[in-house]
Design an enzyme around this catalytic site. Structure first.
Site, PDB file in Angstrom:
ATOM      1  N   GLU A  27       0.857  -1.190   0.000  1.00  0.00           N
ATOM      2  CA  GLU A  27       0.000   0.000   0.000  1.00  0.00           C
ATOM      3  C   GLU A  27       0.896   1.243   0.000  1.00  0.00           C
ATOM      4  O   GLU A  27       2.014   1.217   0.534  1.00  0.00           O
ATOM      5  CB  GLU A  27      -0.872  -0.019   1.270  1.00  0.00           C
ATOM      6  CG  GLU A  27      -1.729   1.220   1.437  1.00  0.00           C
ATOM      7  CD  GLU A  27      -2.815   1.071   2.512  1.00  0.00           C
ATOM      8  OE1 GLU A  27      -2.878   0.018   3.172  1.00  0.00           O
ATOM      9  OE2 GLU A  27      -3.598   2.022   2.656  1.00  0.00           O
ATOM     10  N   ASN A  72      -6.629   1.481   2.850  1.00  0.00           N
ATOM     11  CA  ASN A  72      -7.359   2.726   3.113  1.00  0.00           C
ATOM     12  C   ASN A  72      -6.927   3.831   2.156  1.00  0.00           C
ATOM     13  O   ASN A  72      -7.727   4.702   1.801  1.00  0.00           O
ATOM     14  CB  ASN A  72      -7.097   3.176   4.555  1.00  0.00           C
ATOM     15  CG  ASN A  72      -7.649   2.194   5.586  1.00  0.00           C
ATOM     16  OD1 ASN A  72      -8.533   1.392   5.272  1.00  0.00           O
ATOM     17  ND2 ASN A  72      -7.151   2.252   6.802  1.00  0.00           N
ATOM     18  N   ASN A 172     -12.044  -0.763  -0.871  1.00  0.00           N
ATOM     19  CA  ASN A 172     -11.391  -1.341   0.310  1.00  0.00           C
ATOM     20  C   ASN A 172     -12.202  -1.043   1.562  1.00  0.00           C
ATOM     21  O   ASN A 172     -12.590   0.115   1.800  1.00  0.00           O
ATOM     22  CB  ASN A 172      -9.993  -0.726   0.475  1.00  0.00           C
ATOM     23  CG  ASN A 172      -9.291  -1.227   1.727  1.00  0.00           C
ATOM     24  OD1 ASN A 172      -8.914  -2.399   1.799  1.00  0.00           O
ATOM     25  ND2 ASN A 172      -9.145  -0.364   2.726  1.00  0.00           N
ATOM     26  N   GLU A 173     -12.466  -2.061   2.346  1.00  0.00           N
ATOM     27  CA  GLU A 173     -13.089  -1.929   3.685  1.00  0.00           C
ATOM     28  C   GLU A 173     -14.191  -0.863   3.710  1.00  0.00           C
ATOM     29  O   GLU A 173     -14.180   0.034   4.569  1.00  0.00           O
ATOM     30  CB  GLU A 173     -12.009  -1.636   4.739  1.00  0.00           C
ATOM     31  CG  GLU A 173     -11.056  -2.795   4.924  1.00  0.00           C
ATOM     32  CD  GLU A 173     -10.134  -2.685   6.138  1.00  0.00           C
ATOM     33  OE1 GLU A 173     -10.026  -1.603   6.737  1.00  0.00           O
ATOM     34  OE2 GLU A 173      -9.509  -3.709   6.480  1.00  0.00           O
ATOM     35  N   TYR A 244      -6.797  -9.132  11.468  1.00  0.00           N
ATOM     36  CA  TYR A 244      -5.511  -8.967  12.149  1.00  0.00           C
ATOM     37  C   TYR A 244      -5.692  -9.424  13.601  1.00  0.00           C
ATOM     38  O   TYR A 244      -6.698  -9.092  14.224  1.00  0.00           O
ATOM     39  CB  TYR A 244      -5.085  -7.503  12.155  1.00  0.00           C
ATOM     40  CG  TYR A 244      -4.832  -6.927  10.770  1.00  0.00           C
ATOM     41  CD1 TYR A 244      -3.618  -7.137  10.130  1.00  0.00           C
ATOM     42  CD2 TYR A 244      -5.810  -6.171  10.111  1.00  0.00           C
ATOM     43  CE1 TYR A 244      -3.375  -6.608   8.873  1.00  0.00           C
ATOM     44  CE2 TYR A 244      -5.567  -5.645   8.855  1.00  0.00           C
ATOM     45  CZ  TYR A 244      -4.350  -5.863   8.233  1.00  0.00           C
ATOM     46  OH  TYR A 244      -4.116  -5.344   6.986  1.00  0.00           O
ATOM     47  N   GLU A 292      -6.356  -9.290   3.332  1.00  0.00           N
ATOM     48  CA  GLU A 292      -5.509  -8.698   4.378  1.00  0.00           C
ATOM     49  C   GLU A 292      -5.532  -9.629   5.579  1.00  0.00           C
ATOM     50  O   GLU A 292      -6.604  -9.871   6.153  1.00  0.00           O
ATOM     51  CB  GLU A 292      -6.000  -7.309   4.800  1.00  0.00           C
ATOM     52  CG  GLU A 292      -5.737  -6.238   3.771  1.00  0.00           C
ATOM     53  CD  GLU A 292      -6.063  -4.834   4.270  1.00  0.00           C
ATOM     54  OE1 GLU A 292      -5.865  -4.548   5.462  1.00  0.00           O
ATOM     55  OE2 GLU A 292      -6.524  -4.040   3.437  1.00  0.00           O
ATOM     56  N   GLN A 352       1.413  -6.520   5.467  1.00  0.00           N
ATOM     57  CA  GLN A 352       1.745  -6.200   4.097  1.00  0.00           C
ATOM     58  C   GLN A 352       3.097  -6.844   3.770  1.00  0.00           C
ATOM     59  O   GLN A 352       3.423  -7.826   4.423  1.00  0.00           O
ATOM     60  CB  GLN A 352       1.742  -4.698   3.915  1.00  0.00           C
ATOM     61  CG  GLN A 352       0.352  -4.100   4.201  1.00  0.00           C
ATOM     62  CD  GLN A 352       0.189  -2.654   3.765  1.00  0.00           C
ATOM     63  OE1 GLN A 352       1.027  -2.081   3.093  1.00  0.00           O
ATOM     64  NE2 GLN A 352      -0.933  -2.036   4.179  1.00  0.00           N
TER      65      GLN A 352
HETATM   66  O1  AHR Z   1      -3.006  -2.919   6.137  1.00  0.00           O
HETATM   67  C1  AHR Z   1      -3.203  -1.736   6.845  1.00  0.00           C
HETATM   68  C2  AHR Z   1      -4.637  -1.236   6.761  1.00  0.00           C
HETATM   69  O2  AHR Z   1      -5.478  -2.148   7.402  1.00  0.00           O
HETATM   70  C3  AHR Z   1      -5.229  -1.123   5.382  1.00  0.00           C
HETATM   71  O3  AHR Z   1      -4.939   0.080   4.767  1.00  0.00           O
HETATM   72  C4  AHR Z   1      -6.701  -1.231   5.644  1.00  0.00           C
HETATM   73  O4  AHR Z   1      -7.383  -1.801   4.576  1.00  0.00           O
HETATM   74  C5  AHR Z   1      -6.795  -2.053   6.914  1.00  0.00           C
HETATM   75  O5  AHR Z   1      -7.604  -1.448   7.854  1.00  0.00           O
END
Ligand code: AHR
Length: 504
Positions: A27, A72, A172-173, A244, A292, A352
């Site tokens: 990103e 993001n 995204n999200e 995550y 992700e 990432q």
């Molecule tokens: O990977 C970091 C961030 O985590 C990304 O930009 C977003 O998509 C997620 O919230």
């Protein structure tokens, strides 16, 4: 020593392992691009300004596909800012990460980096501040051969051949209030449907990923998928999942059990996809793109300090998590979970790749090194190919703060075309080794060709530039094959890769 047993058969097939399950993500965030993959003037930089030391590590990791340019970031990004002469590209404020984006690296440059690393690009379009028109234009720019405004502009900008990007993320999200252009599920489903329709009319060969939930802990999880898919099921091919994990209280047993949540998350999204598909009498089944996933929490306080020192600088050192040994174990268990859901999880991107919650780190004034989490992904990518088989495991179990009946041994298996079998196993027990006995009689005469072990006595051990080999794989104790039964020791807190080949 604890005991566990496992039975496997070549007919216990889950599905083919899609190589794109070994993907990652770059990103425009922190030092992922600037100072990470791109640093003209660095002693290893190639003619395009890309760091060769990083390219070599990405190739070693064996990444198949790289999601780009966000995240993001993409929800406020104008893709047109990233093409044409570099010195004429605008500098813009990035409201996702409070940084200034210089656009020195854009679509053409990233295509060249992807070729250098032997990876495919998975390109995300902005459905936050923009919509279907910008989305179909970038498909025309990237993939149409010639003879139209955008494709001819690409050619004038130096790329005669189309980039042929096959995989596209529809935003995204979009379920997250932190997202620029956050929408309700129905609003997002409508825009994803219309953008997707125009993108596929422009290039029918592409595949589309719609935004699912940003995590299984989102209050809208489930209803988001149902309502958004009710609008765009027919236009898309994959639903995204993001997740995550963290261990802020130091509860290793609970942290390593997080794959219970991961597996339930995957199965729940599959159920919603199939429910909407059934309601629509659809012939098509949707697959999942876990685009992700990782551990993310170590850098939270540091990021606040970075922003306090000053927003809007270029390449602020954000999300620079330093990963420890227990993080590598969880990453291994997450990969095992993806393999055990190989029938539906076709894409997965460790988030990432470089410097930002990443397996690869760089020093702007020095070298590059690998974090603990690099190794399980490298092993899975190298050896977890072919057909995913379902091991039937009988393992001791344990309870934690958040989970019950967690198997001490988490495992997955793959069979390659030549009949060789790889068994991946994590022993989550904090203290005790496990003796694993595997019934492999169905595979004929096999021998152990390699046992790779990742273990450290300290769950907090980390790799740094000064000490890059604190946590690294070594040869494991191996085991015994007797009458089609394998017996192998899995040390307490360990990631194991056991490779078996035909005995003759
Ligand atoms: O990977 C970091 C961030 O985590 C990304 O930009 C977003 O998509 C997620 O919230």
């Amino acid at each position: 020593m604890k005991q566990a047993t496992l039975i496997m058969d070549r007919d216990y097939v889950i599905g083919q392992v899609d190589p794109r399950v070994y993907g990652s993500f770059i990103e425009h965030l922190g030092r992922a691009v600037y100072g990470g993959i791109y640093q003209p003037g660095h002693p290893t930089a190639n003619a395009d300004g890309f760091r060769k030391d990083v390219i070599d590590l990405v190739r070693k990791l064996g990444i198949s596909v790289v999601r780009y340019p966000g995240g993001n970031f993409v929800s406020g990004f104008n893709w047109e800012d990233s093409i044409g002469p570099v010195d004429q590209r605008p500098k813009k404020l990035d409201l996702a990460w409070f940084t200034t984006e210089t656009n020195e690296v854009g679509l053409h440059e990233f295509d060249r980096w992807a070729k250098a690393t032997d990876t495919q690009v998975m390109y995300a379009v902005n459905l936050g501040t923009r919509g279907p028109d910008a989305a179909r234009n970038v498909v025309e720019y990237a993939n149409h051969p010639s003879g139209s405004y955008w494709s001819d502009l690409r050619i004038r900008n130096g790329a005669k051949d189309p980039f042929n990007i096959k995989l596209w993320c529809l935003g995204n999200e979009m379920d997250g209030p932190w997202q620029m252009g956050h929408r309700t599920a129905t609003e997002y489903g409508r825009v994803a449907c219309e953008a997707g329709k125009l993108m596929k009319w422009t290039d029918p060969s592409i595949e589309l990923v719609a935004c699912g939930s940003s995590g299984s802990d989102m209050p809208t999880f489930g209803s988001w998928e149902y309502e958004m898919l009710s609008e765009c099921y027919n236009e898309i091919d994959y639903v995204s999942l993001h997740r995550y994990y963290k261990n802020p209280t130091g509860d290793t047993a609970n942290f390593l059990a997080s794959t219970m949540d991961l597996d339930a998350f995957i199965k729940a999204v599959v159920s919603v996809c199939d429910a909407v598909g059934s309601k629509k009498r659809a012939k098509k089944k949707l697959h999942l793109s876990f685009d992700e996933w990782n551990v993310w929490y170590h850098s939270a306080e540091q990021d606040q300090e970075v922003w306090k020192r000053g927003k809007w600088n270029r390449a602020l050192p954000l999300l620079e998590d330093v990963y420890n040994f227990e993080d590598a174990l969880l990453v291994g268990a997450m990969l095992i979970t993806f393999l055990n859901n190989a029938d539906r999880v076709k894409i997965a991107c460790m988030a990432q790749l470089v410097n930002v919650i990443a397996p690869i780190m760089t020093n702007d004034n020095g070298g590059a090194w690998v974090q603990t989490i690099f190794y399980p992904l490298m092993h899975a990518s190298r050896y977890g190919r072919g057909t995913a088989l379902r091991p039937i495991v009988h393992s001791p179990v344990y309870d934690t703060k958040d989970f019950e009946e967690v198997p001490v041994v988490s495992s997955a298996a793959t069979m390659a075309e030549d009949g060789s079998v790889t068994l991946f196993a994590v022993n989550r027990d904090l203290k005790e080794d496990v003796e694993l006995t595997a019934d492999l009689r169905a595979f004929g005469k096999m021998k152990i060709s390699e046992h790779i072990l990742l273990h450290h006595d300290d769950v907090h051990a980390v790799n740094t530039e000064a000490d890059p080999d604190q946590v690294k794989p070594v040869a494991g104790p191996g085991g015994v094959m007797d009458g089609g039964h394998l017996t192998v020791k899995l040390p307490a807190l360990s990631w194991n890769v056991i490779r078996l080949t035909k005995a003759e």
